[in-house]
Design a protein around this motif. Structure first.
Motif, PDB file in Angstrom:
ATOM      1  N   LEU A 192      11.691  10.572  -8.178  1.00 43.94           N
ATOM      2  CA  LEU A 192      12.033  10.345  -9.591  1.00 43.94           C
ATOM      3  C   LEU A 192      10.801   9.969 -10.410  1.00 43.94           C
ATOM      4  O   LEU A 192      10.718  10.326 -11.588  1.00 43.94           O
ATOM      5  N   ARG A 193       9.850   9.278  -9.790  1.00 40.56           N
ATOM      6  CA  ARG A 193       8.613   8.959 -10.529  1.00 40.56           C
ATOM      7  C   ARG A 193       7.805  10.225 -10.780  1.00 40.56           C
ATOM      8  O   ARG A 193       7.156  10.378 -11.813  1.00 40.56           O
ATOM      9  N   PHE A 194       7.845  11.168  -9.822  1.00 38.76           N
ATOM     10  CA  PHE A 194       7.207  12.467 -10.047  1.00 38.76           C
ATOM     11  C   PHE A 194       7.868  13.165 -11.239  1.00 38.76           C
ATOM     12  O   PHE A 194       7.187  13.686 -12.134  1.00 38.76           O
ATOM     13  N   LEU A 195       9.185  13.175 -11.273  1.00 36.94           N
ATOM     14  CA  LEU A 195       9.909  13.808 -12.381  1.00 36.94           C
ATOM     15  C   LEU A 195       9.612  13.103 -13.702  1.00 36.94           C
ATOM     16  O   LEU A 195       9.471  13.747 -14.743  1.00 36.94           O
ATOM     17  N   ALA A 196       9.495  11.771 -13.675  1.00 30.75           N
ATOM     18  CA  ALA A 196       9.205  11.023 -14.900  1.00 30.75           C
ATOM     19  C   ALA A 196       7.828  11.369 -15.453  1.00 30.75           C
ATOM     20  O   ALA A 196       7.587  11.267 -16.666  1.00 30.75           O
ATOM     21  N   GLY A 197       6.904  11.783 -14.579  1.00 35.06           N
ATOM     22  CA  GLY A 197       5.566  12.146 -15.033  1.00 35.06           C
ATOM     23  C   GLY A 197       5.480  13.538 -15.624  1.00 35.06           C
ATOM     24  O   GLY A 197       4.539  13.837 -16.379  1.00 35.06           O
ATOM     25  N   ALA A 220      -6.526  16.403 -18.073  1.00 32.42           N
ATOM     26  CA  ALA A 220      -7.955  16.124 -17.901  1.00 32.42           C
ATOM     27  C   ALA A 220      -8.214  14.626 -17.785  1.00 32.42           C
ATOM     28  O   ALA A 220      -9.068  14.191 -17.006  1.00 32.42           O
ATOM     29  N   PHE A 221      -7.472  13.817 -18.541  1.00 31.64           N
ATOM     30  CA  PHE A 221      -7.639  12.375 -18.429  1.00 31.64           C
ATOM     31  C   PHE A 221      -7.186  11.875 -17.066  1.00 31.64           C
ATOM     32  O   PHE A 221      -7.752  10.909 -16.528  1.00 31.64           O
ATOM     33  N   ASN A 222      -6.162  12.498 -16.495  1.00 37.85           N
ATOM     34  CA  ASN A 222      -5.751  12.104 -15.155  1.00 37.85           C
ATOM     35  C   ASN A 222      -6.774  12.531 -14.107  1.00 37.85           C
ATOM     36  O   ASN A 222      -6.939  11.863 -13.086  1.00 37.85           O
ATOM     37  N   VAL A 223      -7.468  13.645 -14.361  1.00 33.41           N
ATOM     38  CA  VAL A 223      -8.585  14.019 -13.493  1.00 33.41           C
ATOM     39  C   VAL A 223      -9.687  12.962 -13.604  1.00 33.41           C
ATOM     40  O   VAL A 223     -10.281  12.546 -12.590  1.00 33.41           O
ATOM     41  N   ALA A 224      -9.962  12.516 -14.838  1.00 35.20           N
ATOM     42  CA  ALA A 224     -10.949  11.446 -15.037  1.00 35.20           C
ATOM     43  C   ALA A 224     -10.526  10.189 -14.288  1.00 35.20           C
ATOM     44  O   ALA A 224     -11.356   9.495 -13.681  1.00 35.20           O
ATOM     45  N   PRO A 260       0.819  -1.230   0.000  1.00 38.27           N
ATOM     46  CA  PRO A 260       0.000   0.000   0.000  1.00 38.27           C
ATOM     47  C   PRO A 260       0.845   1.268   0.000  1.00 38.27           C
ATOM     48  O   PRO A 260       0.524   2.233  -0.696  1.00 38.27           O
ATOM     49  N   ALA A 261       1.940   1.267   0.754  1.00 34.75           N
ATOM     50  CA  ALA A 261       2.805   2.457   0.789  1.00 34.75           C
ATOM     51  C   ALA A 261       3.478   2.664  -0.559  1.00 34.75           C
ATOM     52  O   ALA A 261       3.697   3.808  -0.991  1.00 34.75           O
ATOM     53  N   ALA A 262       3.792   1.594  -1.257  1.00 36.58           N
ATOM     54  CA  ALA A 262       4.452   1.694  -2.561  1.00 36.58           C
ATOM     55  C   ALA A 262       3.568   2.383  -3.585  1.00 36.58           C
ATOM     56  O   ALA A 262       4.068   2.935  -4.574  1.00 36.58           O
ATOM     57  N   GLY A 263       2.269   2.376  -3.341  1.00 37.79           N
ATOM     58  CA  GLY A 263       1.352   3.057  -4.254  1.00 37.79           C
ATOM     59  C   GLY A 263       1.626   4.543  -4.364  1.00 37.79           C
ATOM     60  O   GLY A 263       1.189   5.197  -5.320  1.00 37.79           O
ATOM     61  N   ALA A 264       2.375   5.113  -3.410  1.00 40.38           N
ATOM     62  CA  ALA A 264       2.734   6.530  -3.481  1.00 40.38           C
ATOM     63  C   ALA A 264       3.543   6.834  -4.728  1.00 40.38           C
ATOM     64  O   ALA A 264       3.485   7.944  -5.260  1.00 40.38           O
ATOM     65  N   ALA A 265       4.306   5.856  -5.204  1.00 41.58           N
ATOM     66  CA  ALA A 265       5.085   6.066  -6.429  1.00 41.58           C
ATOM     67  C   ALA A 265       4.165   6.224  -7.632  1.00 41.58           C
ATOM     68  O   ALA A 265       4.456   7.018  -8.539  1.00 41.58           O
ATOM     69  N   ILE A 266       3.061   5.485  -7.658  1.00 42.63           N
ATOM     70  CA  ILE A 266       2.083   5.602  -8.744  1.00 42.63           C
ATOM     71  C   ILE A 266       1.419   6.977  -8.685  1.00 42.63           C
ATOM     72  O   ILE A 266       1.271   7.667  -9.700  1.00 42.63           O
ATOM     73  N   SER A 267       1.038   7.381  -7.480  1.00 42.56           N
ATOM     74  CA  SER A 267       0.395   8.685  -7.304  1.00 42.56           C
ATOM     75  C   SER A 267       1.345   9.826  -7.665  1.00 42.56           C
ATOM     76  O   SER A 267       0.927  10.840  -8.233  1.00 42.56           O
ATOM     77  N   ALA A 268       2.626   9.657  -7.332  1.00 38.81           N
ATOM     78  CA  ALA A 268       3.610  10.691  -7.636  1.00 38.81           C
ATOM     79  C   ALA A 268       3.730  10.896  -9.144  1.00 38.81           C
ATOM     80  O   ALA A 268       3.844  12.039  -9.615  1.00 38.81           O
ATOM     81  N   TYR A 269       3.687   9.816  -9.903  1.00 36.70           N
ATOM     82  CA  TYR A 269       3.748   9.938 -11.364  1.00 36.70           C
ATOM     83  C   TYR A 269       2.536  10.702 -11.881  1.00 36.70           C
ATOM     84  O   TYR A 269       2.663  11.616 -12.710  1.00 36.70           O
ATOM     85  N   ALA A 270       1.342  10.332 -11.396  1.00 36.96           N
ATOM     86  CA  ALA A 270       0.122  11.010 -11.845  1.00 36.96           C
ATOM     87  C   ALA A 270       0.158  12.495 -11.496  1.00 36.96           C
ATOM     88  O   ALA A 270      -0.255  13.344 -12.306  1.00 36.96           O
ATOM     89  N   LEU A 271       0.677  12.825 -10.319  1.00 39.01           N
ATOM     90  CA  LEU A 271       0.797  14.234  -9.934  1.00 39.01           C
ATOM     91  C   LEU A 271       1.761  14.952 -10.870  1.00 39.01           C
ATOM     92  O   LEU A 271       1.522  16.103 -11.255  1.00 39.01           O
ATOM     93  N   GLY A 272       2.833  14.271 -11.251  1.00 36.90           N
ATOM     94  CA  GLY A 272       3.770  14.857 -12.193  1.00 36.90           C
ATOM     95  C   GLY A 272       3.126  15.177 -13.525  1.00 36.90           C
ATOM     96  O   GLY A 272       3.418  16.210 -14.143  1.00 36.90           O
TER      97      GLY A 272
END
Length: 410
Positions: A124-129, A358-362, A65-77
């Protein structure tokens, strides 16, 4: 559906009616394919992270569950980077900006593969996004400048093709590499694809006058246009239904259809195939009737989501349903991208980049809505059922947009 029949956009919003000065002997199709390679890299790095999440969670010492932060960081990027980079690079010739963004992809994914611990990996996942939306937005404007206006929608579909192919080839291959050679190898593979993209764009994509740099003021002017915001609203509301289902697809298929966990990725391949075919078909639909294409896609999307409530209880029917979700959703993509560019003539790069925001908002809206109904104990049929309402909201927003467009034209 009479008020949504297709007519040409208002004259002020139309693309210039002349053939582009390509300045290159490379066929336009080859140049567009080179641009689409970036989409393959982006789609692979975005979705493969979900497949290798258990691997990097264990290796970097965090819970799943904590690792999911990397997925969220990419989407925020993605959300942050799309408008920010489009503005910062507004004066750059579009080819130069595309190359710079592809280089950014190379560096960010290479460093992701070398991350020593979890916190740097998340950063780095944030930067990749960051380059995600800006790459597609800039590549779309550049690709549209390589072809005559009547072929623009098809060109936009080709630029997006790499993203859909990633769901068929790139993501399964990267996930397999991650499981076989370790999670870091998935990001090494993305780095290689991004490096090929840099070389392909540099050598195969011309730099036409129509794709020269703009201005920060012009890009910002696009955001003052109600039609731009209404079109983004269609995307954010209308396509959340897919993510209401996709976010919980593993438990839906394993519990409702009774398939094994190892079969789920194969069934999701049907979604990727549907997205790819729908994207290509959508480019042709948009050339003939862009408004009608969007309206029909939204209406059918709602019906497909309702049907998926029942289809999810059978493996074969669920596979067909996933194909339909991918096909119908992506069939509206080129028309929506073209509509954004039309109504943001002074700032097409920023408007096209916000398409992906907008797709990430969706994505966020759909996942949250699906989570709410599941938490309420309504069962695994509920995400698709409640998701079916979102395309209808998008259809209402589209009707408002078209009504405003016609009043403006008069």
């Amino acid at each position: 559906m009479t008020p949504l029949t297709s007519t040409a956009p208002a004259p002020a919003a139309e693309a210039p009616r002349h053939s582009p000065a390509r300045g290159s002997r490379v066929p336009a199709g080859v140049s567009l394919a080179a641009l689409s390679l970036g989409g393959l890299a982006i789609g692979t790095t975005e979705f493969a992270s979900m497949g290798v999440l258990p691997g990097f969670a264990a290796d970097l010492g965090v819970s799943v569950p904590a690792a999911g932060a990397a997925i969220s960081a990419y989407a925020l990027g993605v959300v942050v980077g799309a408008p920010l980079i489009a503005l910062v690079g507004a004066r750059w010739p579009r080819k130069h900006l595309v190359v710079a963004l592809a280089v950014f992809l190379v560096v960010a994914n290479a460093l992701s593969a070398l991350a020593p611990s979890f916190v740097p990996f998340v950063a780095l996942r944030f930067l990749a996004g960051l380059p995600h939306g800006a790459y597609f937005g800039t590549a779309a404007v550049l690709g549209a400048a390589l072809v005559p206006p009547e072929r623009r929608a098809r060109a936009l579909a080709t630029v997006m093709l790499g993203l859909t192919i990633a769901n068929i080839v790139g993501v399964p291959a990267a996930t397999w590499l991650g499981e076989t050679l370790g999670w870091r190898s998935a990001y090494v593979a993305v780095t290689a694809i991004a490096l090929v993209t840099v070389l392909a764009v540099v050598t195969l994509v011309p730099n036409p006058r129509e794709a020269g740099g703009g201005s920060i003021r012009g890009e910002l002017t696009a955001l003052t246009r109600p039609q731009v915001w209404l079109t983004l609203g269609v995307i954010a509301a209308g396509f959340g239904g897919l993510f209401a289902v996709y976010s919980y697809i593993n438990p839906i298929l394993t519990n409702q259809a009774g398939v094994g966990a190892t079969t789920v990725p194969l069934m999701l391949g049907a979604l990727g195939v549907g997205m790819t075919i729908g994207n290509v078909a959508g480019g042709r639909f948009a050339e003939r009737a862009p408004r009608r294409t969007i309206a029909i896609a939204l209406a059918v999307y709602s019906m497909v989501l309702v049907a998926f409530v029942f289809a999810a209880h059978d493996a074969l029917a669920a596979t067909v349903g996933l194909f339909a979700l991918g096909f119908v959703g992506m069939s509206a993509g080129p028309a929506l991208m073209g509509r954004l560019i039309d109504f943001a003539a002074e700032g097409p790069s920023l408007a096209a980049a916000t398409f992906h925001s907008a797709f990430n908002v969706a994505n966020a809206v759909g996942a949250a809505l699906g989570g709410v109904v599941l938490a309420a104990g309504l069962g695994l049929d509920a995400p698709a059922a409640v998701g079916a309402a979102l395309p209808l909201i998008g259809l209402v927003v589209l009707a408002v947009s078209v009504g405003l467009e016609r009043r403006t034209a008069r």
